[in-house]
Design a protein around this motif. Sequence first.
Motif, short mmCIF file in Angstrom:
data_model
loop_
_atom_site.label_atom_id
_atom_site.label_comp_id
_atom_site.label_asym_id
_atom_site.label_seq_id
_atom_site.Cartn_x
_atom_site.Cartn_y
_atom_site.Cartn_z
N CYS A 116 1.39 2.89 -10.23
CA CYS A 116 1.95 1.61 -9.83
C CYS A 116 1.00 0.99 -8.80
O CYS A 116 0.61 1.65 -7.84
CB CYS A 116 3.35 1.76 -9.22
SG CYS A 116 4.67 1.51 -10.43
N ILE A 117 0.64 -0.26 -9.04
CA ILE A 117 -0.19 -1.00 -8.10
C ILE A 117 0.75 -1.87 -7.26
O ILE A 117 1.50 -2.68 -7.80
CB ILE A 117 -1.23 -1.86 -8.82
CG1 ILE A 117 -2.16 -0.96 -9.66
CG2 ILE A 117 -2.03 -2.69 -7.82
CD1 ILE A 117 -3.08 -1.73 -10.59
N CYS A 118 0.73 -1.66 -5.96
CA CYS A 118 1.54 -2.44 -5.03
C CYS A 118 0.61 -3.30 -4.19
O CYS A 118 -0.60 -3.09 -4.16
CB CYS A 118 2.33 -1.50 -4.11
SG CYS A 118 3.46 -0.39 -4.96
N GLY A 119 1.19 -4.27 -3.47
CA GLY A 119 0.31 -5.07 -2.64
C GLY A 119 1.03 -6.10 -1.78
O GLY A 119 2.15 -6.51 -2.06
N SER A 120 0.34 -6.49 -0.71
CA SER A 120 0.78 -7.56 0.16
C SER A 120 -0.39 -7.98 1.03
O SER A 120 -1.39 -7.26 1.12
CB SER A 120 1.95 -7.10 1.05
OG SER A 120 2.54 -8.19 1.70
N ALA A 164 -2.81 -2.43 -2.50
CA ALA A 164 -3.81 -3.43 -2.14
C ALA A 164 -3.28 -4.26 -0.99
O ALA A 164 -2.19 -4.83 -1.08
CB ALA A 164 -4.13 -4.32 -3.33
N ILE A 165 -4.04 -4.34 0.09
CA ILE A 165 -3.67 -5.13 1.25
C ILE A 165 -4.91 -5.92 1.66
O ILE A 165 -6.02 -5.38 1.64
CB ILE A 165 -3.14 -4.22 2.39
CG1 ILE A 165 -2.61 -5.05 3.56
CG2 ILE A 165 -4.17 -3.21 2.84
CD1 ILE A 165 -1.80 -4.22 4.57
N PHE A 183 2.28 3.93 4.19
CA PHE A 183 1.48 4.52 3.12
C PHE A 183 1.61 6.05 3.12
O PHE A 183 1.63 6.67 2.06
CB PHE A 183 0.01 4.12 3.27
CG PHE A 183 -0.21 2.62 3.24
CD1 PHE A 183 0.62 1.79 2.52
CD2 PHE A 183 -1.24 2.04 3.96
CE1 PHE A 183 0.44 0.41 2.48
CE2 PHE A 183 -1.45 0.67 3.94
CZ PHE A 183 -0.61 -0.15 3.22
N THR A 184 1.73 6.62 4.30
CA THR A 184 1.96 8.07 4.39
C THR A 184 3.36 8.42 3.88
O THR A 184 3.53 9.36 3.09
CB THR A 184 1.79 8.55 5.83
OG1 THR A 184 0.45 8.30 6.28
CG2 THR A 184 2.07 10.05 5.94
N VAL A 191 -5.53 3.22 -0.81
CA VAL A 191 -5.34 1.88 -0.25
C VAL A 191 -6.67 1.15 -0.32
O VAL A 191 -7.70 1.68 0.11
CB VAL A 191 -4.85 1.93 1.20
CG1 VAL A 191 -4.80 0.53 1.82
CG2 VAL A 191 -3.49 2.60 1.28
N VAL A 192 -6.66 -0.07 -0.88
CA VAL A 192 -7.87 -0.91 -0.90
C VAL A 192 -7.60 -2.16 -0.07
O VAL A 192 -6.49 -2.70 -0.08
CB VAL A 192 -8.29 -1.28 -2.34
CG1 VAL A 192 -8.67 -0.03 -3.12
CG2 VAL A 192 -7.20 -2.06 -3.07
N TYR A 193 -8.60 -2.59 0.66
CA TYR A 193 -8.44 -3.78 1.51
C TYR A 193 -9.76 -4.53 1.60
O TYR A 193 -10.83 -4.00 1.25
CB TYR A 193 -7.97 -3.39 2.92
CG TYR A 193 -8.94 -2.54 3.70
CD1 TYR A 193 -9.88 -3.13 4.55
CD2 TYR A 193 -8.95 -1.14 3.59
CE1 TYR A 193 -10.79 -2.35 5.27
CE2 TYR A 193 -9.85 -0.37 4.30
CZ TYR A 193 -10.77 -0.98 5.14
OH TYR A 193 -11.67 -0.21 5.83
N GLY A 194 -9.69 -5.78 2.05
CA GLY A 194 -10.88 -6.62 2.18
C GLY A 194 -10.98 -7.23 3.56
O GLY A 194 -10.85 -6.54 4.56
N HIS A 195 -11.25 -8.53 3.61
CA HIS A 195 -11.24 -9.34 4.83
C HIS A 195 -12.46 -9.17 5.73
O HIS A 195 -12.82 -10.09 6.46
CB HIS A 195 -9.96 -9.06 5.63
CG HIS A 195 -9.73 -10.01 6.76
ND1 HIS A 195 -9.45 -11.34 6.56
CD2 HIS A 195 -9.76 -9.83 8.11
CE1 HIS A 195 -9.30 -11.93 7.74
NE2 HIS A 195 -9.49 -11.05 8.69
N LEU A 196 -13.10 -8.02 5.70
CA LEU A 196 -14.21 -7.75 6.61
C LEU A 196 -15.53 -8.13 5.94
O LEU A 196 -15.82 -7.68 4.84
CB LEU A 196 -14.24 -6.28 7.00
CG LEU A 196 -13.00 -5.75 7.71
CD1 LEU A 196 -13.14 -4.26 8.00
CD2 LEU A 196 -12.72 -6.53 8.99
#
Length: 234
Positions: A116-120, A164-165, A183-184, A191-196
């Motif tokens: 399951c892919i979740c995100g916010s 995904a956050i 997440f724990t 967990v994958v994230y961007g912004h940086l």
Amino acid sequence: MSIFAVGDLHLSLSENVDKPMDKYGPRWEDHAERLKESWCDTVDEDDAVIIAGDISWGLKFNEAVPDLDFISELPGKKVLIKGNHDLWWNSITRLNSLYDDMTFLQNTCFRYGDHCICGSRGWLCPGNEGFTAADRKIYDRELLRCERSLQAAREEGAEKIIFAIHFPPTNDKLQTSGFTDLFTEYKVDTVVYGHLHGEEAYGNGFMGYLNNVEYKLVSLDYLNCRPALIKDDR
């Protein structure tokens, strides 16, 4: 059936949007065409690609449409979350009625095989320099949205969860947060994230394993315009 991820596409293909990215350095030169080339070389039609926010520079929905069409024409099933610059993002029901190969996540999840892919979107975390009372309100709201998405995955009976956050889920001191606690608690795998963006900023997000959860930075410039392989079931 593999899962890839990339964030921060920062597309501006509409003739009404003038946001060239090459002024931010060589990793952004011709970034849309380079992304398309590497994506087509890497992703098959039955793969899934997570897009971790900051998708389009369009301010209004019609300005984002050329960018969304560009993404839709690429191979695979796309799962998108909102970034802080995605001001065009409006009714989630409307968005999810537009493309057969694109799912816009908001308070829910996307089932893909046994994942399951979740995100916010997420937000700045407590302990960040300049964190304000206004940030705290947004942060608390985003924690609720993250948990709703994780609860949806639990209701789906997900065996494995990828989250995904858009914002890094730790502060710039790499300390834990309510996001990492969730997440724990929900036993998220990755967990994958961007912004940086930029060499000086990449280190402001935690990468590696924490409490058996793997954290990966997937911003476009960090990946040099190539989607990152997250799960390989080929």
